[in-house]
Design an enzyme around this catalytic site. Structure first.
Site, short mmCIF file in Angstrom:
data_model
loop_
_atom_site.label_atom_id
_atom_site.label_comp_id
_atom_site.label_asym_id
_atom_site.label_seq_id
_atom_site.Cartn_x
_atom_site.Cartn_y
_atom_site.Cartn_z
N PRO A 10 0.76 -1.32 0.09
CA PRO A 10 -0.10 -0.04 0.08
C PRO A 10 0.69 1.28 -0.06
CG PRO A 10 -0.29 -1.19 2.09
CD PRO A 10 0.64 -2.02 1.33
N ASN A 11 0.37 2.23 -0.83
CA ASN A 11 0.79 3.54 -0.87
C ASN A 11 2.24 3.76 -1.74
OD1 ASN A 11 -1.12 4.79 0.59
ND2 ASN A 11 -0.59 4.05 2.39
N ARG A 18 5.58 12.42 -2.89
CA ARG A 18 5.35 13.22 -1.71
C ARG A 18 6.50 12.51 -0.64
NH1 ARG A 18 0.82 11.23 0.61
NH2 ARG A 18 1.67 12.29 2.52
N TYR A 23 11.55 8.79 1.15
CA TYR A 23 11.38 7.64 0.13
C TYR A 23 12.09 7.96 -1.00
CZ TYR A 23 8.04 6.11 3.35
OH TYR A 23 7.30 5.52 4.72
N ASN A 75 8.22 -5.26 -0.98
CA ASN A 75 8.18 -4.49 0.00
C ASN A 75 6.70 -4.21 0.38
OD1 ASN A 75 7.85 -2.14 1.54
ND2 ASN A 75 8.93 -0.59 0.05
N ALA A 78 3.03 -0.81 4.91
CA ALA A 78 2.52 -0.82 6.13
C ALA A 78 2.05 -1.97 6.71
CB ALA A 78 1.42 0.20 6.52
N HIS A 81 3.79 -4.44 9.21
CA HIS A 81 3.71 -4.24 10.69
C HIS A 81 2.18 -4.73 11.10
CE1 HIS A 81 6.94 -1.57 9.66
NE2 HIS A 81 6.21 -0.74 9.16
N ASP A 88 1.04 -15.73 6.24
CA ASP A 88 0.47 -17.07 5.75
C ASP A 88 0.43 -17.32 4.44
OD1 ASP A 88 0.08 -17.17 8.63
OD2 ASP A 88 -2.13 -17.00 8.58
N GLU A 99 12.59 -9.23 1.79
CA GLU A 99 11.89 -8.00 2.33
C GLU A 99 12.64 -6.89 2.01
OE1 GLU A 99 10.32 -8.73 6.39
OE2 GLU A 99 9.90 -6.55 6.68
N HIS A 101 12.78 -2.70 2.49
CA HIS A 101 12.23 -1.28 2.95
C HIS A 101 13.22 -0.14 2.28
CE1 HIS A 101 9.17 -3.33 5.22
NE2 HIS A 101 10.07 -3.91 5.71
N SER A 103 13.01 2.81 3.56
CA SER A 103 13.40 3.64 4.73
C SER A 103 14.06 2.71 5.72
CB SER A 103 12.29 4.53 5.44
OG SER A 103 11.45 3.52 5.75
N ARG A 108 12.84 4.63 13.05
CA ARG A 108 11.70 5.31 12.85
C ARG A 108 10.55 5.27 14.08
NH1 ARG A 108 9.15 5.24 6.87
NH2 ARG A 108 7.86 6.72 7.67
N ARG A 112 6.76 0.80 13.68
CA ARG A 112 7.46 0.25 12.60
C ARG A 112 8.28 -0.67 12.79
NH1 ARG A 112 5.30 3.52 8.50
NH2 ARG A 112 4.98 5.67 9.25
O1 CA2 Z 1 10.37 2.05 4.14
C1 CA2 Z 1 9.71 1.37 3.47
O2 CA2 Z 1 9.81 0.94 2.25
C2 CA2 Z 1 8.09 1.14 4.09
O3 CA2 Z 1 8.00 -0.17 3.73
C3 CA2 Z 1 7.30 2.14 3.43
C4 CA2 Z 1 5.64 2.13 3.93
C5 CA2 Z 1 5.86 2.18 5.69
O4 CA2 Z 1 4.57 2.23 6.14
C6 CA2 Z 1 6.93 1.18 6.12
O5 CA2 Z 1 6.68 1.29 7.41
C7 CA2 Z 1 8.12 1.07 5.67
C8 CA2 Z 1 4.92 3.47 3.40
C9 CA2 Z 1 4.87 3.37 1.96
C10 CA2 Z 1 4.32 4.85 1.92
O6 CA2 Z 1 5.05 5.39 0.66
C11 CA2 Z 1 4.87 6.54 0.02
C12 CA2 Z 1 5.73 7.28 -0.79
C13 CA2 Z 1 5.63 8.51 -1.02
C14 CA2 Z 1 4.58 9.39 -0.56
C15 CA2 Z 1 3.76 8.80 0.72
C16 CA2 Z 1 3.82 7.43 0.86
#
Ligand code: CA2
Length: 145
Positions: A10-11, A18, A23, A75, A78, A81, A88, A99, A101, A103, A108, A112
């Site tokens: 997701p996201n 952003r 990121y 990746n 969220a 977590h 599963d 896996e 990430h 960041s 953080r 996370r």
């Molecule tokens: O660091 C990572 O790759 C994460 O998997 C990114 C997730 C975060 O929930 C994990 O804790 C760590 C969030 C991805 C959101 O990506 C965005 C990218 C640009 C703007 C907003 C969100």
């Protein structure tokens, strides 16, 4: 020729639009194109998939087994977590996964710092930016093709 998969949760479709301080500035399309080039250069196929929905990711993992995908670069966003369903699915199909990430999740927020997936992953890369995806794919190709 072996099949590999780049799976994003997701996201991650928002990459490049952003929060570049966390990121980076590459878009998901940039990352997919770069990894696709790495895979084809070594004579392999890369399947790319991103979804904001947990059930779509579960279904895609199930399908990957039927497609004989050798290794998944994942990746989970969220869902890392929170998702026992993804854990599963991955242990159910038995496809090795790395896996990734962008960041460093350990530098953080506390929430996370737990991953429901890391202990069953082949490896975990966290905090190396989008370079982490490339390193994971190269390692996956080396080990599983
Ligand atoms: O660091 C990572 O790759 C994460 O998997 C990114 C997730 C975060 O929930 C994990 O804790 C760590 C969030 C991805 C959101 O990506 C965005 C990218 C640009 C703007 C907003 C969100």
């Amino acid at each position: 020729m072996s099949k590999f998969m780049l799976l994003n949760g997701p996201n991650l479709n928002l990459l490049g639009s952003r929060e570049p301080e966390i990121y980076g500035s590459a878009t998901l399309e940039d990352i997919e194109n770069k990894l696709d080039a790495i895979a084809s250069k070594s004579g392999h196929e890369l399947i790319c998939f991103q979804s904001n929905a947990e059930h779509d990711l579960v279904d895609r993992i199930h399908l990957a087994k039927k497609e004989d995908v050798k290794c998944i670069i994942f990746n989970p966003g969220a869902f890392t977590h929170s998702s026992i369903a993804l854990r599963d699915a991955l242990s159910g199909v038995g496809i090795p996964f790395i896996e990734v990430h962008i960041s460093n999740i350990y530098s953080r927020e506390d929430f996370r710092q737990n991953s429901f997936l890391s202990d069953i992953a082949e490896g975990v890369i966290s905090g190396l930016g989008v370079e982490g995806y490339k390193l994971a794919l190269k390692s996956g190709i080396e080990k599983y093709s």
